[in-house]
Scaffold this motif. Structure first.
Motif, short mmCIF file in Angstrom:
data_model
loop_
_atom_site.label_atom_id
_atom_site.label_comp_id
_atom_site.label_asym_id
_atom_site.label_seq_id
_atom_site.Cartn_x
_atom_site.Cartn_y
_atom_site.Cartn_z
N LYS A 145 23.09 125.95 30.37
CA LYS A 145 22.17 125.44 31.39
C LYS A 145 22.07 123.92 31.33
O LYS A 145 22.05 123.24 32.37
N ARG A 156 23.12 121.37 34.38
CA ARG A 156 22.20 120.36 34.91
C ARG A 156 22.80 118.96 34.82
O ARG A 156 22.78 118.20 35.79
N ILE A 208 19.01 123.38 40.23
CA ILE A 208 18.77 122.80 38.92
C ILE A 208 19.03 121.29 38.91
O ILE A 208 18.52 120.57 38.06
N ASP A 263 15.11 125.28 37.73
CA ASP A 263 16.15 126.19 37.28
C ASP A 263 15.78 127.60 37.73
O ASP A 263 14.63 127.88 38.09
#
Length: 228
Positions: A7, A11, A90, A118
Motif C-alpha cells: 500500500k 501511494r 489513494i 485508501d
C-alpha cells in the motif's frame, strides 16, 4: 513484502513517477505504442461497465462508489449521465487531476465528490460499488480483505476488475512482458477468478455479468455481482 508495504508503494508511486505516466495514459495526448495499447484496454473496461449500468435504465437514480478512481475516467462520465458518484483514490495527485478534469467536463465541483482515501478507510452505503484496475497492486489475501470491505458498502451491486491468473499471463509476467519498460509500475499481482468469485459469494453476492478485456499489454476480467 507485506500488504502494508504494498500500500505504501502504491501511494508513493502514484504520487510521483507513476502519476506522470498514468496521467498521460489516461489522457488523450501522444503516448508510445505500449501506453496507447494500455489506454485502449483500460477504456474498453470503463466502457463495458458504463454499458452495463446504462442497460439497466436507472443510472440517474443510483449512488455509486468509485473506489480507486484514478483521474476520473469512470466517475466523470457516470456523473454526466446523472449518477451520484463518490470517488476516491489513494493518490492525492490522482484525485487533484480528477477534480480538474471534472471541472472541465461538468463545470462544477459538486458531483462527483472526490476524496483522498485508501480503500480500507472507505465508509458509507452505496447502491453500487465499483473498483477497477486496483486489485492488481495487491496479493490475494489483501485483495480478499479489500473485496470484503467493498461488499460491506454495497447495498445492491459490486463491480470489480482484475488481472486474471492464467498460465499464459503468468508466463508473460515472469518474463517481464506484462508491464513492459524499466521502472514501470508497482508489483503486479494476478488473481484467480475462482478465488475472487469465492470471496464475493462468501459475502452474499452472486455473479450476474462478466466480461474480458484483452489487448496486447492489458488484460482485465470484469465481474458484476449482486446481493442475494
Amino acid at each position: 513484502m507485506n500488504a502494508a508495504d504494498d500500500k505504501t508503494i502504491v501511494r508513493e508511486y502514484f504520487n510521483s513517477t507513476g502519476f506522470d505516466r498514468w496521467k498521460r495514459i489516461y489522457g488523450d495526448g501522444e503516448v508510445n505504442k505500449v501506453q496507447l495499447d494500455i489506454r485502449t484496454g483500460h477504456q474498453q473496461t470503463v466502457d463495458t461497465v458504463i454499458d452495463w449500468l446504462k442497460a439497466d435504465n436507472n443510472l440517474s437514480k443510483l449512488s455509486i462508489c468509485d473506489a480507486g478512481c484514478g483521474v476520473g475516467s469512470l466517475s466523470i462520465p457516470l456523473a454526466v449521465d446523472g449518477a451520484k458518484v463518490y470517488a476516491s483514490d489513494i493518490s492525492e495527485k490522482m484525485v487533484e487531476e480528477a477534480k480538474q478534469r471534472a471541472l472541465q467536463t461538468l463545470g462544477n465541483a459538486e458531483n462527483p465528490t472526490f476524496a483522498v482515501q485508501d480503500l480500507e478507510s472507505l465508509s458509507g452505503s452505496y447502491h453500487t460499488v465499483i473498483c477497477l484496475d486496483v486489485l492488481i497492486h495487491y496479493p490475494q489475501q489483501k485483495a480478499d480483505e479489500m473485496i470484503s470491505h467493498l461488499c460491506s458498502l454495497a447495498q445492491s451491486r459490486i463491480i470489480l476488475s482484475f488481472a486474471p491468473k492464467t498460465c499464459a499471463l503468468t508466463i508473460l509476467k515472469k518474463i517481464g512482458s506484462f508491464f513492459p519498460g524499466p521502472s514501470k509500475t508497482t508489483r503486479a499481482y494476478l488473481h484467480r477468478q475462482a478465488d475472487v468469485v469465492k470471496i464475493l459469494e462468501s459475502n452474499g453476492f452472486s455473479i450476474q455479468r462478466q466480461s474480458m478485456t484483452k489487448t496486447r499489454f492489458y488484460f482485465s476480467r470484469i465481474l458484476e455481482a449482486t446481493r442475494n
